[in-house]
Design a protein around this motif. Structure first.
Motif, PDB file in Angstrom:
ATOM      1  N   GLN A 163      28.493  69.305  60.450  1.00 42.65           N
ATOM      2  CA  GLN A 163      29.413  69.915  60.009  1.00 42.65           C
ATOM      3  C   GLN A 163      30.682  68.984  59.933  1.00 42.65           C
ATOM      4  N   THR A 221      39.857  71.360  56.007  1.00 42.73           N
ATOM      5  CA  THR A 221      39.324  72.499  55.414  1.00 42.73           C
ATOM      6  C   THR A 221      39.135  72.606  53.732  1.00 42.73           C
ATOM      7  N   PRO A 222      38.129  73.229  53.115  1.00 39.27           N
ATOM      8  CA  PRO A 222      37.097  74.099  53.764  1.00 39.27           C
ATOM      9  C   PRO A 222      36.160  73.235  54.645  1.00 39.27           C
ATOM     10  N   TRP A 223      35.988  73.745  55.754  1.00 44.43           N
ATOM     11  CA  TRP A 223      34.630  73.202  56.281  1.00 44.43           C
ATOM     12  C   TRP A 223      33.683  73.236  55.825  1.00 44.43           C
ATOM     13  N   TYR A 232      35.190  63.236  62.846  1.00 44.81           N
ATOM     14  CA  TYR A 232      35.440  64.931  62.707  1.00 44.81           C
ATOM     15  C   TYR A 232      34.006  65.311  62.275  1.00 44.81           C
ATOM     16  N   TYR A 249      30.099  67.412  69.215  1.00 49.52           N
ATOM     17  CA  TYR A 249      31.321  67.535  68.663  1.00 49.52           C
ATOM     18  C   TYR A 249      32.008  66.440  68.778  1.00 49.52           C
ATOM     19  N   SER A 262      34.798  68.655  60.388  1.00 52.90           N
ATOM     20  CA  SER A 262      36.048  69.369  60.862  1.00 52.90           C
ATOM     21  C   SER A 262      37.431  68.550  60.300  1.00 52.90           C
ATOM     22  N   ASN A 306      30.571  67.232  63.630  1.00 51.84           N
ATOM     23  CA  ASN A 306      29.738  68.438  64.655  1.00 51.84           C
ATOM     24  C   ASN A 306      28.072  68.337  64.187  1.00 51.84           C
ATOM     25  N   PHE A 342      29.239  72.144  55.544  1.00 51.86           N
ATOM     26  CA  PHE A 342      27.839  71.682  56.390  1.00 51.86           C
ATOM     27  C   PHE A 342      27.028  71.084  55.337  1.00 51.86           C
TER      28      PHE A 342
END
Lengths: 106, 123
Positions: free
Chosen positions: A88, A93-95, A31, A48, A90, A33, A97
């Motif tokens: 980033q 959460t929280p996503w 997960y 992604y 995925s 990106n 970076f």
């Protein structure tokens, strides 16, 4: 989940192969990106799911990795690729970076 | 082609509320399985995810901002909004709205972004 990119910046020439790494502080499967951001513009998704190329993105961009370690590779750097790149996660959460990798002209 | 556009005051006084709206065009905010997000970026720094809202109104916020954030959505106007209360200079940033999609059902990604709205907190 903390995301750490390396290097923070790099200088490269047109035609060079460029590799950027991203490490997650815990397992995130695939997960992950990648985004490209040019000065004064919004980020644009490149990759992604760690390795899937977003529609319309040139095939010189590729992504790999799983678990905690990931890479973004630009096979032959073009003038329009000079930008800042962000990973980033995925996975949960929280996503979050990475801090970004600035690719500059050598 | 989906487009997102942020709007709102460019200047906010300390302790007041920052309010932004993101208007979506080229598609209905009420269609598909999307999340609608806010992300910010202080000048010269990285990206911070603020939170997201679904068309049904369910929200997820970043715990670091949760006590000060409220997001809402108005499907009739095809827009969604952000309120950030009790702002300080540390909230000065470019605020982006973005659409989040899950291409394979699980792997969420930001596929469309607004152009960004600079909000400066100053007295």
């Amino acid at each position: 989940i903390q995301m750490t990119q390396s290097p923070s910046s790099l200088s490269a020439s047109v035609g060079d192969r460029v590799t950027i790494t991203c490490r997650a502080s815990q397992h995130i499967s695939m997960y992950l990106n990648w985004y490209q951001q040019k000065v004064g513009k919004a980020p644009k998704v490149l990759i992604y799911g760690a390795s899937s190329l977003q529609s319309g993105v040139p095939s010189r961009f590729s992504g790999s990795g799983s678990g905690t370690d990931f890479t973004l590779t630009i096979s032959s750097l073009q003038p329009e690729d000079f930008a800042t790149y962000y990973c980033q996660q995925s996975y949960s959460t929280p996503w979050t970076f990475g801090q970004g990798t600035k690719v500059e002209i050598k | 082609q989906v487009q997102l556009h942020e709007s709102g005051p460019g200047l906010v006084k300390p302790s007041q509320t920052l309010s932004l709206t993101c208007t979506v065009s080229g598609g209905s905010i009420n269609s598909g399985n999307y999340q609608w997000d806010w992300i910010r970026q202080p000048a010269g720094k990285g990206l911070e995810w603020i939170g997201r809202i679904h068309k049904g109104g369910s929200t997820t916020y970043n715990p670091s901002l949760k006590s000060r954030v409220t997001m809402s959505i108005d499907t009739s106007k095809n827009h969604f909004s952000l309120d950030l209360r009790t702002v300080t200079a540390a909230d000065t940033a470019v605020y982006y709205c973005a659409r989040e999609v899950a291409p394979t059902g699980l792997d969420w990604v930001f596929d469309y972004w607004g152009q960004g709205s600079l909000v400066t907190v100053t007295s």
